[in-house]
Design a protein around this motif. Structure first.
Motif, PDB file in Angstrom:
ATOM      1  N   THR A 158     -19.382  67.390 -52.291  1.00  8.29           N
ATOM      2  CA  THR A 158     -17.918  67.857 -51.321  1.00  8.29           C
ATOM      3  C   THR A 158     -17.018  68.543 -51.845  1.00  8.29           C
ATOM      4  O   THR A 158     -15.898  68.055 -52.220  1.00  8.29           O
ATOM      5  CB  THR A 158     -17.807  67.153 -50.365  1.00  8.29           C
ATOM      6  OG1 THR A 158     -18.016  65.959 -50.514  1.00  8.29           O
ATOM      7  CG2 THR A 158     -18.548  66.829 -48.837  1.00  8.29           C
ATOM      8  N   GLU A 159     -17.215  67.287 -53.609  1.00  4.10           N
ATOM      9  CA  GLU A 159     -15.609  67.634 -54.327  1.00  4.10           C
ATOM     10  C   GLU A 159     -16.461  69.207 -55.663  1.00  4.10           C
ATOM     11  O   GLU A 159     -17.407  68.746 -55.775  1.00  4.10           O
ATOM     12  CB  GLU A 159     -16.133  66.223 -55.334  1.00  4.10           C
ATOM     13  CG  GLU A 159     -14.691  65.739 -54.593  1.00  4.10           C
ATOM     14  CD  GLU A 159     -15.039  64.508 -53.859  1.00  4.10           C
ATOM     15  OE1 GLU A 159     -14.955  64.404 -52.455  1.00  4.10           O
ATOM     16  OE2 GLU A 159     -16.361  63.784 -53.955  1.00  4.10           O
ATOM     17  N   SER A 160     -15.538  69.230 -55.975  1.00  8.68           N
ATOM     18  CA  SER A 160     -16.104  70.579 -56.898  1.00  8.68           C
ATOM     19  C   SER A 160     -16.132  69.815 -58.173  1.00  8.68           C
ATOM     20  O   SER A 160     -15.363  68.267 -58.977  1.00  8.68           O
ATOM     21  CB  SER A 160     -14.175  71.107 -57.798  1.00  8.68           C
ATOM     22  OG  SER A 160     -13.680  70.370 -57.956  1.00  8.68           O
ATOM     23  N   ALA A 161     -16.748  70.526 -59.479  1.00  5.70           N
ATOM     24  CA  ALA A 161     -16.483  70.034 -60.762  1.00  5.70           C
ATOM     25  C   ALA A 161     -15.369  69.116 -61.001  1.00  5.70           C
ATOM     26  O   ALA A 161     -15.109  68.299 -62.123  1.00  5.70           O
ATOM     27  CB  ALA A 161     -17.238  71.075 -61.742  1.00  5.70           C
ATOM     28  N   ASP A 162     -14.206  69.633 -60.951  1.00  9.19           N
ATOM     29  CA  ASP A 162     -13.604  69.460 -61.971  1.00  9.19           C
ATOM     30  C   ASP A 162     -12.545  67.524 -61.086  1.00  9.19           C
ATOM     31  O   ASP A 162     -11.963  67.249 -62.022  1.00  9.19           O
ATOM     32  CB  ASP A 162     -12.026  70.414 -61.444  1.00  9.19           C
ATOM     33  CG  ASP A 162     -11.831  71.144 -62.413  1.00  9.19           C
ATOM     34  OD1 ASP A 162     -12.524  71.118 -63.039  1.00  9.19           O
ATOM     35  OD2 ASP A 162     -10.725  71.578 -61.898  1.00  9.19           O
ATOM     36  N   ILE A 163     -12.599  67.925 -59.503  1.00  8.93           N
ATOM     37  CA  ILE A 163     -12.373  66.460 -58.974  1.00  8.93           C
ATOM     38  C   ILE A 163     -13.019  65.611 -59.510  1.00  8.93           C
ATOM     39  O   ILE A 163     -13.080  64.093 -59.736  1.00  8.93           O
ATOM     40  CB  ILE A 163     -12.601  66.828 -57.654  1.00  8.93           C
ATOM     41  CG1 ILE A 163     -11.594  67.677 -56.450  1.00  8.93           C
ATOM     42  CG2 ILE A 163     -12.601  65.095 -56.880  1.00  8.93           C
ATOM     43  CD1 ILE A 163      -9.711  66.941 -56.219  1.00  8.93           C
ATOM     44  N   VAL A 164     -14.366  65.799 -59.457  1.00  2.00           N
ATOM     45  CA  VAL A 164     -15.135  64.607 -60.367  1.00  2.00           C
ATOM     46  C   VAL A 164     -15.127  64.058 -61.782  1.00  2.00           C
ATOM     47  O   VAL A 164     -15.455  62.699 -61.657  1.00  2.00           O
ATOM     48  CB  VAL A 164     -16.557  65.063 -60.290  1.00  2.00           C
ATOM     49  CG1 VAL A 164     -17.853  63.993 -61.018  1.00  2.00           C
ATOM     50  CG2 VAL A 164     -17.671  65.201 -58.641  1.00  2.00           C
ATOM     51  N   ALA A 165     -14.515  65.169 -62.671  1.00  2.51           N
ATOM     52  CA  ALA A 165     -14.351  64.175 -63.876  1.00  2.51           C
ATOM     53  C   ALA A 165     -13.184  63.958 -63.963  1.00  2.51           C
ATOM     54  O   ALA A 165     -12.691  63.297 -64.936  1.00  2.51           O
ATOM     55  CB  ALA A 165     -13.854  66.397 -64.795  1.00  2.51           C
ATOM     56  N   LYS A 166     -12.435  64.263 -62.472  1.00  2.00           N
ATOM     57  CA  LYS A 166     -10.916  63.522 -62.884  1.00  2.00           C
ATOM     58  C   LYS A 166     -11.216  62.513 -62.483  1.00  2.00           C
ATOM     59  O   LYS A 166     -10.241  61.218 -63.182  1.00  2.00           O
ATOM     60  CB  LYS A 166     -10.069  64.334 -61.513  1.00  2.00           C
ATOM     61  CG  LYS A 166      -8.378  63.947 -61.817  1.00  2.00           C
ATOM     62  CD  LYS A 166      -7.671  64.960 -60.960  1.00  2.00           C
ATOM     63  CE  LYS A 166      -6.341  64.243 -60.602  1.00  2.00           C
ATOM     64  NZ  LYS A 166      -5.459  65.361 -59.373  1.00  2.00           N
ATOM     65  N   ARG A 167     -11.955  61.852 -61.505  1.00  2.00           N
ATOM     66  CA  ARG A 167     -12.362  60.608 -60.564  1.00  2.00           C
ATOM     67  C   ARG A 167     -13.379  59.779 -62.063  1.00  2.00           C
ATOM     68  O   ARG A 167     -13.372  58.648 -61.966  1.00  2.00           O
ATOM     69  CB  ARG A 167     -13.465  60.728 -59.099  1.00  2.00           C
ATOM     70  CG  ARG A 167     -12.520  61.039 -58.222  1.00  2.00           C
ATOM     71  CD  ARG A 167     -13.447  60.472 -57.176  1.00  2.00           C
ATOM     72  NE  ARG A 167     -11.390  61.254 -55.472  1.00  2.00           N
ATOM     73  CZ  ARG A 167     -12.016  61.489 -54.829  1.00  2.00           C
ATOM     74  NH1 ARG A 167     -13.577  61.684 -54.485  1.00  2.00           N
ATOM     75  NH2 ARG A 167     -11.351  62.114 -54.267  1.00  2.00           N
ATOM     76  N   MET A 168     -14.116  60.639 -62.876  1.00  2.00           N
ATOM     77  CA  MET A 168     -14.495  58.995 -63.159  1.00  2.00           C
ATOM     78  C   MET A 168     -13.299  59.428 -64.702  1.00  2.00           C
ATOM     79  O   MET A 168     -14.257  58.159 -64.836  1.00  2.00           O
ATOM     80  CB  MET A 168     -15.732  60.683 -64.523  1.00  2.00           C
ATOM     81  CG  MET A 168     -16.876  61.399 -63.595  1.00  2.00           C
ATOM     82  SD  MET A 168     -17.710  59.532 -62.405  1.00  2.00           S
ATOM     83  CE  MET A 168     -18.804  59.128 -64.356  1.00  2.00           C
TER      84      MET A 168
END
Lengths: 200, 200
Positions: free
Chosen positions: B137-147
């Motif tokens: 549900t999340e873009s790669a950008d959001i995943v990277a930010k969460r990581m």
């Protein structure tokens, strides 16, 4: 390997801590660390089982070398906890139990800050007195002496990490309480700092 | 009456802390303390259930009066934890759970030193990334930010009391770990100083 936890268990006479510890040893999750003493073995006592029976010279050399976690002298004999035996067992991942009176427990806290100090108590002083008198093996003088000692020990409660109540005939419950403490202690953040490496 | 315990639970996105908390609330042993916010309710949200919806004026008066255990501003709205609701529940003997990000958790530690801070983690960063990406549900950008946020949060591990690992599909196990922590914490010596009165 994950290091074991060190439990130092104290408690007034009559709280049944011996029985509680017996339950914990039965399941093999806990290891009892044998004390050292300069007194002579009594009939049936074995070196390395009941005590490490060593000479006063060796004991004092051990103290000087910093290899006694705590020690005390009673009736002309030295008693103490050899550090190396405890550290070896912890390194092997064993949970180690030491049964030590309050003064020795506090000595251990200073030398091994990660030790977990547990004070075992009866629910109240009336129960404790009933147990001590009920044994019928001790004179009123001895009972009074033990009660006064118990009062002194309870004032040290704040120096301990945990208090476990051993209700009459419920020593298995008290043993279970100590298992619960062991499980929770394994999750303490300061014992899990290595997890940071898994998030780099 | 015995006071309840205050649990502050944090953890990176993707660790499943919401599910873990859900398990704890189901059995009625834990009470979830509702936050306050100045944002408008969304359709279906109820005052006192999802949030206490209050005006910015009231919120700021609350901060000034010291009635917010922690607070933060997101996207122009204030969010915070009302102290009185938490203290009332604790006084009723309830174990209170607050789900708060790391910064707010540390604010609470300062105001309520007896709070128990628990950090929920995935077993490692690979698992966390797989979970976050797997949601789809999340873009790669959001995943990277969460990581990157997760990495920062894990460095705060030492500020917490306990670390609980939520393994994939084992959120009931993680909930049980928190119940174990609660049981052990009830036996902490500093929470049982009243026992001294029973030995006088």
């Amino acid at each position: 390997m994950e290091k074991g936890l060190l439990f130092v268990i104290s408690g007034p006479a009559g709280t049944g801590k011996g029985t509680v510890i017996k339950h914990l040893l039965e399941t093999g999750e806990f290891f009892y660390s044998v004390s050292a003493t300069t007194r002579a073995p009594r009939p049936g006592e074995e070196h390395g089982v009941n005590y490490y029976f060593i000479s006063r010279e060796d004991f004092e050399a051990g103290i000087a070398a910093g290899d006694m976690l705590e020690h005390a002298e009673y009736v002309g004999n030295l008693y103490g906890t050899p550090k190396s035996a405890v550290e070896d067992a912890l390194a092997e991942g064993k949970n180690v139990i030491l049964e030590i009176e309050t003064k020795g427990a506090l000595q251990i806290r200073e030398k091994m800050p990660q030790a977990i100090l547990i004070l075992i108590l009866a629910p109240d002083i009336q129960t404790l007195e009933a147990r001590l008198s009920g044994r019928g093996t001790e004179s009123a003088d001895i009972v009074a002496k033990r009660m006064s000692e118990a009062r002194r020990e309870v004032t040290l409660l704040d120096k301990y990490d945990y208090v476990v109540i051993n209700d009459d005939g419920k020593s298995e419950k008290a043993a279970q309480d100590i298992r619960t403490i062991a499980e929770a202690e394994k999750m303490r953040a300061f014992r899990n700092a290595h997890l940071k490496q898994k998030f780099i």
